[in-house]
Design an enzyme around this catalytic site. Structure first.
Site, PDB file in Angstrom:
ATOM      1  N   TYR A   6       0.862  -1.199   0.000  1.00 29.79           N
ATOM      2  CA  TYR A   6       0.000   0.000   0.000  1.00 29.79           C
ATOM      3  C   TYR A   6       0.886   1.232   0.000  1.00 29.79           C
ATOM      4  CZ  TYR A   6      -3.025   3.674   1.928  1.00 29.79           C
ATOM      5  OH  TYR A   6      -3.717   4.852   2.130  1.00 29.79           O
TER       6      TYR A   6
ATOM      7  N   GLU B 242      -3.734   7.417  -3.981  1.00 32.73           N
ATOM      8  CA  GLU B 242      -3.564   6.181  -3.218  1.00 32.73           C
ATOM      9  C   GLU B 242      -3.442   4.994  -4.155  1.00 32.73           C
ATOM     10  OE1 GLU B 242      -6.039   4.927   0.541  1.00 32.73           O
ATOM     11  OE2 GLU B 242      -6.857   3.892  -1.198  1.00 32.73           O
TER      12      GLU B 242
END
Ligand code: GDP
Ligand code: MN
Length: 395
Positions: free
Chosen positions: A101, A190
């Site tokens: 991530y 993101e």
């Protein structure tokens, strides 16, 4: 403005962040053609402005072109938490060895962009933050210094990425993500998951990209990505008219001047036992057109039963607002009560103007609280009456 995955990936691609090749499809036939063109297997991904599509059945693998067509048929029209799917992104399927991530967002309290990285990607990042906060690396970037190679190195070392090839690729992506973020004037970029393939290649498998609305005038290409069909129709109308409007879920329409006063108005309606139907800031002016525009947006919401007009005159003069309200009422029919509270510059004259004209359904109250109570009571009375009529019980 939130972008779809495929739009965010397009921006990633422009800044050199590796993404898979894909095609947008709005029909089963498109999906099949895209799968044939891209090569199999493919992944069929619902394009909606909400996360967690995987869990909601909005992302599936297809081994054949016929399969891609069938999967697209299932996903198109699917309702994912109130978002109906009208577009799917067909992407060459990736083999995944690991899911990481990486995000860059604006940390308002620190007044700096903030990188977050963890090797525990793929799942909700909130979950990682809650269950294993130690696994989440946070690193601010001083906006004046900008992003430097050490930022990327710090993130991968602290995140515990052992493989040198991965370290290098991720560190490079960190730099490019910063460039994309600054270049597009984003609020959030993101990548979840940032995958590592079995061959050791790092790639962005998903994108969440939010661009600052206030900067869109500098980015015509990104502004053109806005999907008008997906936007809330009321908020779209408000944007068109230049009205600052946020839809809420109650019955009392709120109209104030200035964001601070409007926020307080929303609070005082709640305090008085009502539920605000919206947040609507008239801004600095109070001219008739501004009032008409705002009222047009507010009254388009079928949930509204009464309107609370809360004005504090500063530079804006209350007499001008009062005239604006009267002109607006002359131009449009509003069949529910409006409660007005005027205070500040020329408030007395404003009240006198309204009292003299005394249009039907307009109530002037001396204080914010009294006005809120009145608006809440009138909204309640109206919805009760409507309810009784619906039951065939009205007189
Ligand atoms: P989200 O659920 O809305 O965040 O959608 P994502 O794009 O992040 O996809 C959710 C999950 O689907 C990913 O974490 C992957 O596990 C899986 N997935 C998505 N694309 C692929 C792919 O190309 N290959 C494989 N094997 N899995 C994929
Ligand atoms: Mn994701």
């Amino acid at each position: 403005m939130d972008l779809y995955e495929y739009q965010g990936k397009e921006l990633f691609r422009r800044y050199g962040i590796p993404v898979s090749e894909g095609r947008l499809a709005t029909s089963q036939a498109d999906a099949r053609a895209a799968a044939e063109e891209l090569g199999l297997p493919v992944v069929v991904k619902a394009q909606v402005l909400t996360g967690g599509r995987g869990k909601a059945g909005g992302i599936t693998l297809a081994e054949t072109a016929a399969d891609a067509e069938a999967r697209a048929h299932e996903i198109l029209g699917l309702d994912i938490r109130g978002h109906v799917v009208t577009k799917v992104w067909i992407e060459r399927a990736s083999d995944i060895a690991r899911e990481y991530y990486l995000s860059l967002t604006f940390d308002r309290s620190a007044k700096k962009p903030l990188f977050m990285f963890t090797t525990q990607g793929g799942v909700d990042i909130e979950e990682v933050a809650a269950t294993s906060p130690g696994a989440l690396v946070r690193l601010h970037v001083d906006p004046l210094e900008g992003c430097h190679p050490w930022h990327g190195r710090r993130l991968v070392y602290e995140g515990g990425v052992a493989d040198v090839g991965e370290q290098k690729q991720i560190a490079a992506i960190v730099g490019k993500l910063y460039e994309a973020y600054v270049g597009c004037e984003a609020m959030l970029c993101e990548i979840n998951p940032l995958i590592v393939t079995p061959e050791g290649e790092v790639r962005a498998l998903d994108s969440k990209f939010t661009v600052d609305d206030n900067a869109l005038f500098r980015h015509a290409d990104i502004a053109a990505m806005r999907d008008l069909a997906a936007a809330d129709p009321l908020e779209a109308l408000a944007r068109e008219k230049g009205v600052t409007y946020v839809k809420l879920d109650g019955e009392v329409g709120v109209l104030g001047n200035g964001a601070g006063l409007t926020m307080s108005t929303v609070d005082v309606v709640t305090f008085a036992g009502g539920r605000p139907a919206n947040f609507c800031d008239l801004g600095g002016g109070g001219d008739a057109q501004g009032v008409v525009d705002a009222l047009e947006v507010i009254t388009r919401d079928p949930q509204v039963d009464a309107i609370f007009f809360n004005i504090f005159g500063g530079i804006t003069r209350c007499d001008e607002v009062a005239r604006g309200i009267l002109q607006a009422l002359a131009q449009m029919t509003i069949d529910y009560p409006i409660v007005v509270r005027l205070d500040g510059t020329n408030a007395d004259e404003g009240r006198r103007i309204l009292a003299e004209a005394a249009p039907a359904g307009l109530h002037v109250e001396p204080t914010m609280l009294a006005a809120a109570r009145k608006a809440v009571a009138l909204a309640g009375a109206r919805s009760t009456r409507a309810g009784l009529e619906l039951l065939g019980d009205g007189d």
